[in-house]
Design an enzyme around this catalytic site. Structure first.
Site, PDB file in Angstrom:
ATOM      1  N   SER A 283      -0.296  -2.445  -9.949  1.00  0.00           N
ATOM      2  CA  SER A 283       0.378  -1.269 -11.270  1.00  0.00           C
ATOM      3  C   SER A 283      -0.698  -0.906 -12.042  1.00  0.00           C
ATOM      4  O   SER A 283      -1.526  -1.854 -12.558  1.00  0.00           O
ATOM      5  CB  SER A 283       1.334  -2.224 -11.991  1.00  0.00           C
ATOM      6  OG  SER A 283       1.429  -1.407 -13.236  1.00  0.00           O
TER       7      SER A 283
ATOM      8  N   HIS B 258       1.476   1.490  -7.972  1.00  0.00           N
ATOM      9  CA  HIS B 258       2.632   1.518  -8.428  1.00  0.00           C
ATOM     10  C   HIS B 258       2.413   2.045  -9.696  1.00  0.00           C
ATOM     11  O   HIS B 258       1.277   1.758 -10.622  1.00  0.00           O
ATOM     12  CB  HIS B 258       3.049  -0.064  -8.831  1.00  0.00           C
ATOM     13  CG  HIS B 258       4.300  -0.339  -9.341  1.00  0.00           C
ATOM     14  ND1 HIS B 258       5.573  -0.003  -8.815  1.00  0.00           N
ATOM     15  CD2 HIS B 258       4.555  -0.537 -10.622  1.00  0.00           C
ATOM     16  CE1 HIS B 258       6.421  -0.513  -9.670  1.00  0.00           C
ATOM     17  NE2 HIS B 258       6.128  -0.727 -10.899  1.00  0.00           N
TER      18      HIS B 258
ATOM     19  N   ASP C 240       3.748   3.017 -13.472  1.00  0.00           N
ATOM     20  CA  ASP C 240       4.755   2.658 -14.469  1.00  0.00           C
ATOM     21  C   ASP C 240       4.833   3.830 -15.485  1.00  0.00           C
ATOM     22  O   ASP C 240       4.228   3.828 -16.402  1.00  0.00           O
ATOM     23  CB  ASP C 240       4.467   1.081 -15.091  1.00  0.00           C
ATOM     24  CG  ASP C 240       4.505   0.147 -14.237  1.00  0.00           C
ATOM     25  OD1 ASP C 240       4.088  -0.771 -13.837  1.00  0.00           O
ATOM     26  OD2 ASP C 240       5.659   0.010 -13.520  1.00  0.00           O
TER      27      ASP C 240
ATOM     28  N   MET D 115       6.849   4.942 -18.717  1.00  0.00           N
ATOM     29  CA  MET D 115       7.729   4.597 -19.735  1.00  0.00           C
ATOM     30  C   MET D 115       7.978   5.653 -20.948  1.00  0.00           C
ATOM     31  O   MET D 115       6.828   6.412 -21.005  1.00  0.00           O
ATOM     32  CB  MET D 115       6.952   3.076 -20.434  1.00  0.00           C
ATOM     33  CG  MET D 115       6.570   2.341 -19.353  1.00  0.00           C
ATOM     34  SD  MET D 115       5.814   1.159 -20.094  1.00  0.00           S
ATOM     35  CE  MET D 115       5.567  -0.084 -18.800  1.00  0.00           C
TER      36      MET D 115
ATOM     37  N   HIS E 192       7.847   4.222 -10.811  1.00  0.00           N
ATOM     38  CA  HIS E 192       8.701   3.402 -11.335  1.00  0.00           C
ATOM     39  C   HIS E 192       9.218   3.906 -12.943  1.00  0.00           C
ATOM     40  O   HIS E 192       8.458   3.644 -13.824  1.00  0.00           O
ATOM     41  CB  HIS E 192       7.994   1.911 -11.387  1.00  0.00           C
ATOM     42  CG  HIS E 192       9.159   1.060 -12.223  1.00  0.00           C
ATOM     43  ND1 HIS E 192       8.675  -0.221 -12.692  1.00  0.00           N
ATOM     44  CD2 HIS E 192      10.438   1.060 -12.535  1.00  0.00           C
ATOM     45  CE1 HIS E 192       9.703  -0.886 -13.505  1.00  0.00           C
ATOM     46  NE2 HIS E 192      10.649  -0.056 -13.259  1.00  0.00           N
TER      47      HIS E 192
ATOM     48  N   MET F  67      10.809   4.227 -15.932  1.00  0.00           N
ATOM     49  CA  MET F  67      11.517   3.166 -17.021  1.00  0.00           C
ATOM     50  C   MET F  67      11.878   4.235 -17.892  1.00  0.00           C
ATOM     51  O   MET F  67      11.050   4.531 -19.036  1.00  0.00           O
ATOM     52  CB  MET F  67      10.493   2.108 -17.498  1.00  0.00           C
ATOM     53  CG  MET F  67      10.552   1.000 -16.307  1.00  0.00           C
ATOM     54  SD  MET F  67       9.203  -0.067 -16.950  1.00  0.00           S
ATOM     55  CE  MET F  67       7.711   0.563 -15.907  1.00  0.00           C
TER      56      MET F  67
ATOM     57  N   MET G 124      13.434  -6.483 -11.620  1.00  0.00           N
ATOM     58  CA  MET G 124      12.418  -6.827 -12.518  1.00  0.00           C
ATOM     59  C   MET G 124      12.358  -8.315 -12.953  1.00  0.00           C
ATOM     60  O   MET G 124      13.447  -8.848 -13.131  1.00  0.00           O
ATOM     61  CB  MET G 124      12.929  -6.166 -13.776  1.00  0.00           C
ATOM     62  CG  MET G 124      12.507  -4.693 -13.603  1.00  0.00           C
ATOM     63  SD  MET G 124      10.837  -4.064 -13.079  1.00  0.00           S
ATOM     64  CE  MET G 124       9.976  -4.425 -14.681  1.00  0.00           C
TER      65      MET G 124
ATOM     66  N   ASP H 125       8.667  -7.236  -9.877  1.00  0.00           N
ATOM     67  CA  ASP H 125       7.700  -6.458 -10.571  1.00  0.00           C
ATOM     68  C   ASP H 125       7.494  -7.161 -11.757  1.00  0.00           C
ATOM     69  O   ASP H 125       8.643  -7.116 -12.571  1.00  0.00           O
ATOM     70  CB  ASP H 125       8.023  -4.973 -10.858  1.00  0.00           C
ATOM     71  CG  ASP H 125       7.049  -4.373 -11.957  1.00  0.00           C
ATOM     72  OD1 ASP H 125       7.506  -3.278 -12.046  1.00  0.00           O
ATOM     73  OD2 ASP H 125       6.169  -4.837 -12.411  1.00  0.00           O
TER      74      ASP H 125
HETATM   75  C1  DX5 Z   1       6.959  -3.104 -16.371  1.00  0.00           C
HETATM   76  C2  DX5 Z   1       5.953  -3.078 -15.854  1.00  0.00           C
HETATM   77  C3  DX5 Z   1       5.183  -4.264 -15.666  1.00  0.00           C
HETATM   78  C4  DX5 Z   1       3.950  -4.056 -14.657  1.00  0.00           C
HETATM   79  C5  DX5 Z   1       3.577  -5.229 -14.096  1.00  0.00           C
HETATM   80  O1  DX5 Z   1       7.038  -3.915 -17.777  1.00  0.00           O
HETATM   81  O2  DX5 Z   1       6.367  -2.707 -14.532  1.00  0.00           O
HETATM   82  O3  DX5 Z   1       5.842  -5.254 -14.951  1.00  0.00           O
HETATM   83  O4  DX5 Z   1       4.325  -3.361 -13.556  1.00  0.00           O
HETATM   84  O5  DX5 Z   1       2.968  -6.008 -15.014  1.00  0.00           O
HETATM   85  P1  DX5 Z   1       2.173  -7.446 -14.668  1.00  0.00           P
HETATM   86  O6  DX5 Z   1       1.683  -7.557 -13.341  1.00  0.00           O
HETATM   87  O7  DX5 Z   1       0.689  -7.447 -15.708  1.00  0.00           O
HETATM   88  O8  DX5 Z   1       3.151  -8.292 -15.278  1.00  0.00           O
HETATM   89 ZN    ZN Z   2       6.763  -1.195 -12.469  1.00  0.00          ZN
END
Ligand code: DX5
Ligand code: ZN
Length: 220
Positions: free
Chosen positions: A8, A33, A35, A37, A66, A68, A137, A175
């Site tokens: 990620s 990946h 992320d 947000m 991903h 979110m 998650m 994740d």
């Molecule tokens: C959601 C994100 C995180 C990230 C992974 O908050 O999706 O979970 O990808 O983070 P680590 O591997 O640092 O927990």
């Molecule tokens: Zn993610």
């Protein structure tokens, strides 16, 4: 079943993002990946289509977005145009999950469906035959570097059971809070795609990716 590493970039050093991505690609991470947000569905803001577009040309990895974000159907096409090959949406964030999954497919991408820790896996059951991947998650979405929620292991096992019962070929991606010391538990529970941010970019991305890949290969 293929075992895949999906670093990620949320935890990457954005001053040298291209270089960091290359180190994960060179050492076997097939996915990247991404992320996204929006500060609404999750209490944080990360990055969007322009960043995805700019890194698209920097790697041959599968761009695994991903989302979110609230009502993600609004941005599916834009992420496809920016270079996403997989778009994962949150069941909790969609007005109409079926329509959102259909939109992802219409745009020629693979569809992922994600549930937060507080959402029961039974909510996924009716969608399993319509998606390519489920994302369980293992932290409350919004931030990297959190602690793995141990109850996630039972949920992963339950989802893998549901997929087997329906005789489907659906990947399980997990994740959040995954490190070298706990990744085997996640794989043993039935996951086959591992997202890790801090565990990869919080140190030497090449070495960390290599070590994750060694463990994943032992499951092939
Ligand atoms: C959601 C994100 C995180 C990230 C992974 O908050 O999706 O979970 O990808 O983070 P680590 O591997 O640092 O927990
Ligand atoms: Zn993610």
């Amino acid at each position: 079943m293929k075992y895949i590493m999906a670093p990620s970039i949320l935890s990457a050093d954005f001053k040298v993002l291209g270089e960091q991505i290359r180190l994960t690609e060179e050492n076997g991470a097939e996915y990247l990946h991404f992320d996204v947000m929006d500060g609404m569905f999750v209490p944080s803001i990360s990055f969007g289509m322009p960043v995805l577009k700019s890194i698209r040309s920097a790697t041959n990895q599968i761009m695994d977005a991903h989302l979110m974000i609230e009502e993600p159907v609004r941005y599916v096409e834009a992420f496809g145009k920016a270079g996403a090959e997989i778009v994962t949406v949150h069941l909790e964030a969609c007005e109409n999950v079926d329509a959102t999954i259909e939109k992802i497919r219409e745009c020629g991408m693979r569809a992922g469906l994600s549930i937060c820790p507080e959402t029961g896996e039974e909510k996924l059951e009716r969608y399993l035959s319509k998606v390519d991947m489920v994302l369980v998650m293992s932290v409350h979405p919004g931030f990297g570097g959190q602690k793995f929620i141990p109850e996630s292991l039972d949920k992963i096992r339950a989802v893998r059971r549901m997929i087997c019962e329906q005789e489907l070929e659906v990947d399980i991606q997990v994740d959040g809070g995954i490190y070298l010391h706990n990744v085997r538990e996640v794989l043993d529970a039935g996951a086959n795609i591992i997202v890790a941010g801090s565990a990869v970019f919080g140190g030497d991305p090449a070495e960390n990716t290599r070590e994750f890949m060694e463990i994943l290969k032992s499951y092939e």
